[in-house]
Design a protein around this motif. Structure first.
Motif, PDB file in Angstrom:
ATOM      1  N   GLN A 153       0.824  -1.211   0.000  1.00 39.21           N
ATOM      2  CA  GLN A 153       0.000   0.000   0.000  1.00 39.21           C
ATOM      3  C   GLN A 153       0.860   1.263   0.000  1.00 39.21           C
ATOM      4  O   GLN A 153       0.499   2.275  -0.604  1.00 39.21           O
ATOM      5  N   TYR A 154       2.018   1.187   0.687  1.00 37.22           N
ATOM      6  CA  TYR A 154       2.912   2.345   0.730  1.00 37.22           C
ATOM      7  C   TYR A 154       3.402   2.709  -0.673  1.00 37.22           C
ATOM      8  O   TYR A 154       3.340   3.874  -1.096  1.00 37.22           O
ATOM      9  N   PHE A 155       3.881   1.695  -1.415  1.00 36.40           N
ATOM     10  CA  PHE A 155       4.446   1.989  -2.735  1.00 36.40           C
ATOM     11  C   PHE A 155       3.368   2.257  -3.783  1.00 36.40           C
ATOM     12  O   PHE A 155       3.613   2.960  -4.760  1.00 36.40           O
ATOM     13  N   LYS A 156       2.166   1.717  -3.591  1.00 37.31           N
ATOM     14  CA  LYS A 156       1.051   2.093  -4.473  1.00 37.31           C
ATOM     15  C   LYS A 156       0.707   3.570  -4.292  1.00 37.31           C
ATOM     16  O   LYS A 156       0.458   4.289  -5.261  1.00 37.31           O
ATOM     17  N   ALA A 157       0.689   4.009  -3.028  1.00 41.84           N
ATOM     18  CA  ALA A 157       0.426   5.423  -2.763  1.00 41.84           C
ATOM     19  C   ALA A 157       1.557   6.293  -3.305  1.00 41.84           C
ATOM     20  O   ALA A 157       1.309   7.359  -3.880  1.00 41.84           O
ATOM     21  N   LYS A 158       2.786   5.829  -3.152  1.00 40.27           N
ATOM     22  CA  LYS A 158       3.938   6.595  -3.648  1.00 40.27           C
ATOM     23  C   LYS A 158       3.878   6.738  -5.168  1.00 40.27           C
ATOM     24  O   LYS A 158       4.207   7.797  -5.713  1.00 40.27           O
ATOM     25  N   LYS A 159       3.432   5.674  -5.829  1.00 42.93           N
ATOM     26  CA  LYS A 159       3.282   5.725  -7.289  1.00 42.93           C
ATOM     27  C   LYS A 159       2.290   6.810  -7.695  1.00 42.93           C
ATOM     28  O   LYS A 159       2.436   7.452  -8.743  1.00 42.93           O
ATOM     29  N   ASP A 160       1.285   7.024  -6.846  1.00 45.33           N
ATOM     30  CA  ASP A 160       0.267   8.045  -7.126  1.00 45.33           C
ATOM     31  C   ASP A 160       0.618   9.417  -6.553  1.00 45.33           C
ATOM     32  O   ASP A 160      -0.208  10.332  -6.564  1.00 45.33           O
ATOM     33  N   SER A 195      14.947   5.194   3.150  1.00 49.69           N
ATOM     34  CA  SER A 195      15.800   5.820   2.138  1.00 49.69           C
ATOM     35  C   SER A 195      16.621   4.785   1.375  1.00 49.69           C
ATOM     36  O   SER A 195      17.063   5.035   0.252  1.00 49.69           O
ATOM     37  N   ILE A 196      16.800   3.584   1.971  1.00 43.96           N
ATOM     38  CA  ILE A 196      17.539   2.529   1.275  1.00 43.96           C
ATOM     39  C   ILE A 196      16.812   2.137  -0.009  1.00 43.96           C
ATOM     40  O   ILE A 196      17.415   1.677  -0.973  1.00 43.96           O
ATOM     41  N   TYR A 197      15.475   2.342  -0.019  1.00 44.25           N
ATOM     42  CA  TYR A 197      14.685   2.191  -1.243  1.00 44.25           C
ATOM     43  C   TYR A 197      14.666   3.520  -2.012  1.00 44.25           C
ATOM     44  O   TYR A 197      15.006   3.603  -3.190  1.00 44.25           O
ATOM     45  N   GLU A 198      14.217   4.555  -1.311  1.00 42.92           N
ATOM     46  CA  GLU A 198      13.783   5.786  -1.970  1.00 42.92           C
ATOM     47  C   GLU A 198      14.925   6.593  -2.582  1.00 42.92           C
ATOM     48  O   GLU A 198      14.707   7.345  -3.535  1.00 42.92           O
ATOM     49  N   ASP A 199      16.119   6.446  -2.068  1.00 47.21           N
ATOM     50  CA  ASP A 199      17.253   7.181  -2.647  1.00 47.21           C
ATOM     51  C   ASP A 199      17.518   6.767  -4.088  1.00 47.21           C
ATOM     52  O   ASP A 199      18.130   7.517  -4.864  1.00 47.21           O
ATOM     53  N   HIS A 200      17.040   5.571  -4.457  1.00 47.40           N
ATOM     54  CA  HIS A 200      17.309   5.050  -5.805  1.00 47.40           C
ATOM     55  C   HIS A 200      16.137   5.254  -6.762  1.00 47.40           C
ATOM     56  O   HIS A 200      16.300   5.100  -7.972  1.00 47.40           O
ATOM     57  N   ILE A 201      14.959   5.549  -6.218  1.00 41.68           N
ATOM     58  CA  ILE A 201      13.745   5.505  -7.045  1.00 41.68           C
ATOM     59  C   ILE A 201      13.540   6.811  -7.820  1.00 41.68           C
ATOM     60  O   ILE A 201      13.381   7.877  -7.230  1.00 41.68           O
ATOM     61  N   ALA A 202      13.549   6.692  -9.142  1.00 39.02           N
ATOM     62  CA  ALA A 202      13.125   7.807  -9.989  1.00 39.02           C
ATOM     63  C   ALA A 202      11.649   7.688 -10.299  1.00 39.02           C
ATOM     64  O   ALA A 202      10.933   8.685 -10.410  1.00 39.02           O
ATOM     65  N   LYS A 203      11.196   6.418 -10.396  1.00 41.91           N
ATOM     66  CA  LYS A 203       9.787   6.186 -10.743  1.00 41.91           C
ATOM     67  C   LYS A 203       9.393   4.793 -10.273  1.00 41.91           C
ATOM     68  O   LYS A 203      10.141   3.835 -10.442  1.00 41.91           O
ATOM     69  N   VAL A 204       8.210   4.699  -9.633  1.00 40.90           N
ATOM     70  CA  VAL A 204       7.640   3.392  -9.288  1.00 40.90           C
ATOM     71  C   VAL A 204       6.868   2.899 -10.505  1.00 40.90           C
ATOM     72  O   VAL A 204       5.915   3.528 -10.946  1.00 40.90           O
ATOM     73  N   LEU A 205       7.284   1.747 -11.051  1.00 40.68           N
ATOM     74  CA  LEU A 205       6.647   1.228 -12.264  1.00 40.68           C
ATOM     75  C   LEU A 205       5.468   0.312 -11.955  1.00 40.68           C
ATOM     76  O   LEU A 205       4.424   0.394 -12.595  1.00 40.68           O
ATOM     77  N   ASP A 206       5.642  -0.576 -10.978  1.00 43.82           N
ATOM     78  CA  ASP A 206       4.575  -1.527 -10.661  1.00 43.82           C
ATOM     79  C   ASP A 206       4.710  -1.982  -9.218  1.00 43.82           C
ATOM     80  O   ASP A 206       5.825  -2.042  -8.670  1.00 43.82           O
ATOM     81  N   VAL A 207       3.545  -2.364  -8.607  1.00 41.20           N
ATOM     82  CA  VAL A 207       3.525  -2.821  -7.223  1.00 41.20           C
ATOM     83  C   VAL A 207       2.640  -4.066  -7.133  1.00 41.20           C
ATOM     84  O   VAL A 207       1.544  -4.103  -7.705  1.00 41.20           O
ATOM     85  N   GLU A 208       3.136  -5.075  -6.425  1.00 39.83           N
ATOM     86  CA  GLU A 208       2.362  -6.303  -6.146  1.00 39.83           C
ATOM     87  C   GLU A 208       1.752  -6.878  -7.429  1.00 39.83           C
ATOM     88  O   GLU A 208       0.542  -6.971  -7.587  1.00 39.83           O
ATOM     89  N   ILE A 209       2.624  -7.262  -8.349  1.00 46.17           N
ATOM     90  CA  ILE A 209       2.170  -7.801  -9.636  1.00 46.17           C
ATOM     91  C   ILE A 209       1.945  -9.302  -9.481  1.00 46.17           C
ATOM     92  O   ILE A 209       2.871 -10.048  -9.169  1.00 46.17           O
ATOM     93  N   SER A 210       0.725  -9.726  -9.707  1.00 50.45           N
ATOM     94  CA  SER A 210       0.405 -11.156  -9.710  1.00 50.45           C
ATOM     95  C   SER A 210       0.258 -11.596 -11.162  1.00 50.45           C
ATOM     96  O   SER A 210      -0.579 -11.072 -11.890  1.00 50.45           O
ATOM     97  N   ASN A 211       1.080 -12.560 -11.569  1.00 52.98           N
ATOM     98  CA  ASN A 211       1.114 -12.924 -12.988  1.00 52.98           C
ATOM     99  C   ASN A 211       1.217 -14.447 -13.148  1.00 52.98           C
ATOM    100  O   ASN A 211       1.899 -15.118 -12.377  1.00 52.98           O
TER     101      ASN A 211
END
Length: 710
Positions: A67-74, A131-147
């Motif tokens: 939910q955190y990264f889905k919100a961050k994507k938005d 920040s160990i995640y966020e320092d690298h993120i330019a863009k969140v492409l996808d979250v919780e992909i079930s395939n």
């Protein structure tokens, strides 16, 4: 591209008939490589272990991060309290029969406390070090992909589709596409172990995402979150990064393919013997041997096999062959004794013991110092009822606090304990109700009808419950239930019984969801679907009611209003109900005739509000307040337990209230002023509130199979 992606549906069905399972995954391959018998137990027979506190806290942590990264994507950042709320909701929704009790946490309450504590630590670590995640993120492409898709590994088309769930995919500031997996740990993995083992999991994610998205993945990162505190004060999060150059990909694909090749060979051979690995510390050994014994004794229906994932017919033949060959060489009595010995080592899990349900209820309460005896057991349609005789000196209210522990012992999601005692054969008992897998249906029967008493259903004591249309004190009924709960089946049953009652002159069905169209051709029944048509019909019923009152006459009319809450919400309100007419507001200036005499000017007309129609909600209230005296009877049904519609004032007009399964406890309280409907089994399992009983009555509704509705 995999050749299997070009197969038609018929070709796929023929293809899948050759395999005992219908899909693979990295976790299945890893489990098969580690312990073949555990793979057979979990992925073929559906014999899943319960989840420990650390396992559930890890799942809750994943849910919060999703939910955190889905919100961050938005473009929105969730706060730590918001993440904790998401995780705690997840924990609260874990059914009682899914919790694994252990020596350090012998009750569900203690297991939950440990789970919440671990989850809180994980989320605190994440939020302080994200920040160990966020320092690298330019863009969140996808979250919780079930395939689920066919993949090509090591140049070979794998004949079963791969199931993957990918936690997070990002684009870094350097333009790299990175797949990230979250892991919760009690201790960090050594870098040596990670380098040797993690690549097979990583390449699975990569192949699946590239197949799904068409993008090329540059790296896979595994972020471990250590919930036990580091005494050295070092970071609690550790990111291990796997760069995927051509040679690295080839290496990990080759390693993964070795596992998959052996797995595919096993699941395509119905006679394959899955070996037990006694050295596997990740699987309960006693549970594994208990499963082994069960395959030698039990029928196919005693296993929880998921037919969407497993070829049940192939398993059935395999099981029969195993059982027949075992019982010819080993006495069934010896196998039963072995199974009993294995079960005795499975701590705190009564579902594995050879005990009757009533014995499990007594046993689990004894572990808390509560001495009871199950005096009577009643097998209902969707639930069972136990009547408990409580020992002198035992505080009955304390048993209410152990509902989840009883549920866990019986291996069901929840139990219901009514707050009032049940008097049976002149003696008081504490009543415990537990949902069950229904093994029979309550078929609609004309013989159940008694005069104008419409059968609602039967309780667990096989008593038929009625709605008496001839009783002035029970004219109107409220029914509520979520989709699939049995509400529509109940309405159909009532309409079918009402058709047989000569005194019922007319049945009006108000059906905004178009579910009762089959009745539109019946001479005794009128069906209205459009909102405006429903409003007009209800208005005409009010006029007919008033005429009957003035004439001192009676007419038995049954009004069935399905989804009335939605209809009221969609009906006209406010200014839409205003009545406008052309009204004379004066005259224009006088004129003169041909002889010069004054003549009054023409009337001046203006459109003005001259009245106001009553709303649909108001007309329904009038019918309930006055209609009973002239013979009007009605049942209002809805999926939505809305306090805006089912208000306290509105409920005064309903003498009978029926609640089938609803999503939340608050919904149950809105309808029947008490909790319990959220624990029902669905498919006609309901609770009835009636003036004739001080407590709610659990019942099963009738089902008429030949009536076909949407």
């Amino acid at each position: 591209m995999s050749i299997y992606k070009s197969y038609t549906q018929d070709q796929l069905e023929e293809h899948f008939s050759n395999f005992i399972i219908k899909s693979v995954s990295y976790s299945k391959a890893a489990l098969f490589s580690r312990n073949e018998k555990a793979f057979e137990m979990m992925n073929i027979y559906g014999y899943h272990s319960k989840s420990s506190a650390s396992g559930i806290s890890g799942n809750a942590y994943h849910e919060a991060l999703s939910q955190y990264f889905k919100a961050k994507k938005d473009g929105y950042v969730l706060s730590l309290p918001e993440l904790e709320s998401i995780a705690f909701d997840y924990i609260d929704n874990v059914p009682a029969n899914k919790w694994k009790l252990q020596k350090t946490t012998p009750t569900i309450a203690e297991t939950k406390i440990k789970t919440v504590k671990t989850t809180t630590a994980l989320l605190g670590n994440f939020y302080s070090e994200k920040s160990i995640y966020e320092d690298h993120i330019a863009k969140v492409l996808d979250v919780e992909i079930s395939n689920t898709s066919f993949l090509t590994i090591n140049g070979v088309d794998i004949p079963l589709p791969f199931n993957t769930i990918i936690d997070l995919v990002i684009e870094t500031h350097e333009g790299k596409i990175v797949v990230i997996d979250h892991k919760s740990k009690s201790a960090f993995s050594s870098e040596e172990d990670l380098r040797l083992t993690i690549g097979k999991q990583g390449i699975t994610y990569v192949k699946a995402f590239e197949s799904y998205s068409g993008l090329a993945v540059d790296e896979v990162w595994f972020c471990e979150n250590k919930y036990s505190k580091n005494r050295s004060g070092e970071n609690q999060l550790n990111m291990f990064m796997v760069a995927l150059d051509r040679d690295t990909r080839a290496l990990y694909e080759d390693l993964l393919y070795e596992n998959l090749k052996r797995l595919i060979e096993a699941v395509s051979n119905p006679d394959y013997v899955y070996l037990i690995n006694d050295k596997d510390n990740l699987v309960d050994k006693a549970e594994l041997y208990d499963f082994w014994a069960k395959t030698r004794m039990c029928e196919i229906d005693e296993f929880d096999i998921d037919e969407t994932e497993v070829n049940k017919e192939m398993v059935k033949k395999r099981l029969r062959k195993i059982r027949d060959s075992s019982t010819t060489t080993i006495s069934p009595k010896i196998i039963k004794k072995f199974k009993s010995n294995a079960a005795s080592f499975i701590k705190y899990d009564l579902s594995t013991l050879d005990m009757e349900p009533q014995q499990k209820v007594e046993h689990i309460l004894k572990t808390f110092g509560i001495h009871t005896q199950v005096a009577h057991t009643f097998n209902g349609y969707s639930s069972n009822t136990f009547l408990l005789e409580v020992s002198a000196g035992t505080k009955i209210a304390s048993i209410q606090g152990h509902k989840l522990d009883i549920a866990n012992a019986l291996n069901v999601p929840n139990v219901r304990i009514p707050k009032d005692l049940k008097v049976y054969e002149g003696k008081s008992y504490l009543q415990v109700e537990t949902a069950k897998k229904r093994d029979r249906d309550l078929i609609w029967s004309e013989s159940e009808l008694q005069g104008q008493k419409i059968p609602i259903g039967k309780d667990n004591f096989e008593r038929t419950l009625y709605w008496d249309l001839d009783n002035q004190s029970t004219p109107f009924v409220l029914a509520c239930g979520a989709a699939g709960s049995g509400k529509s089946v109940e309405l159909i049953s009532i309409v079918e019984y009402a058709r047989l009652i000569p005194e019922v002159e007319q049945i009006i069905i108000l059906d905004p969801k178009f579910e009762f169209m089959d009745y539109s051709s019946d001479d005794k029944i009128e069906v209205y679907n459009e909102i405006l048509a429903i409003e007009n019909k209800v208005e005409s019923l009010v006029r007919e009611m008033n005429s009957l009152i003035k004439a001192g006459k009676k007419k038995k009319i049954l009004i069935v209003f399905d989804e009335f809450a939605d209809a009221i919400a969609a009906s006209r309100k406010g200014k839409d109900l205003d009545i406008y007419s052309m009204v004379q507001v004066g005259n224009y200036r006088p004129t003169k005739d041909a002889f010069g005499f004054p003549v009054a000017g023409p009337p001046k007309m203006q459109r003005q509000k001259t009245g106001e129609l009553k709303s649909l909600e108001e007309n329904m209230r009038i019918i309930k307040q006055k209609g009973r005296s002239v013979g009007f009877r009605g049942i209002d049904a809805t999926q939505r337990a809305s306090t805006k519609i089912i208000t306290g004032d509105a409920k005064v007009n309903y003498s009978l209230m029926i609640c089938f399964r609803v999503p939340k406890e608050i919904d149950s309280r809105v309808v029947i002023d008490d909790a319990g409907a959220e624990t029902l089994a669905g498919m006609g399992d309901g609770l009835l509130k009636t003036p004739d009983s001080p407590d709610l009555i659990r019942f099963q509704s009738f089902w008429k199979p030949q009536v076909q509705t949407a």
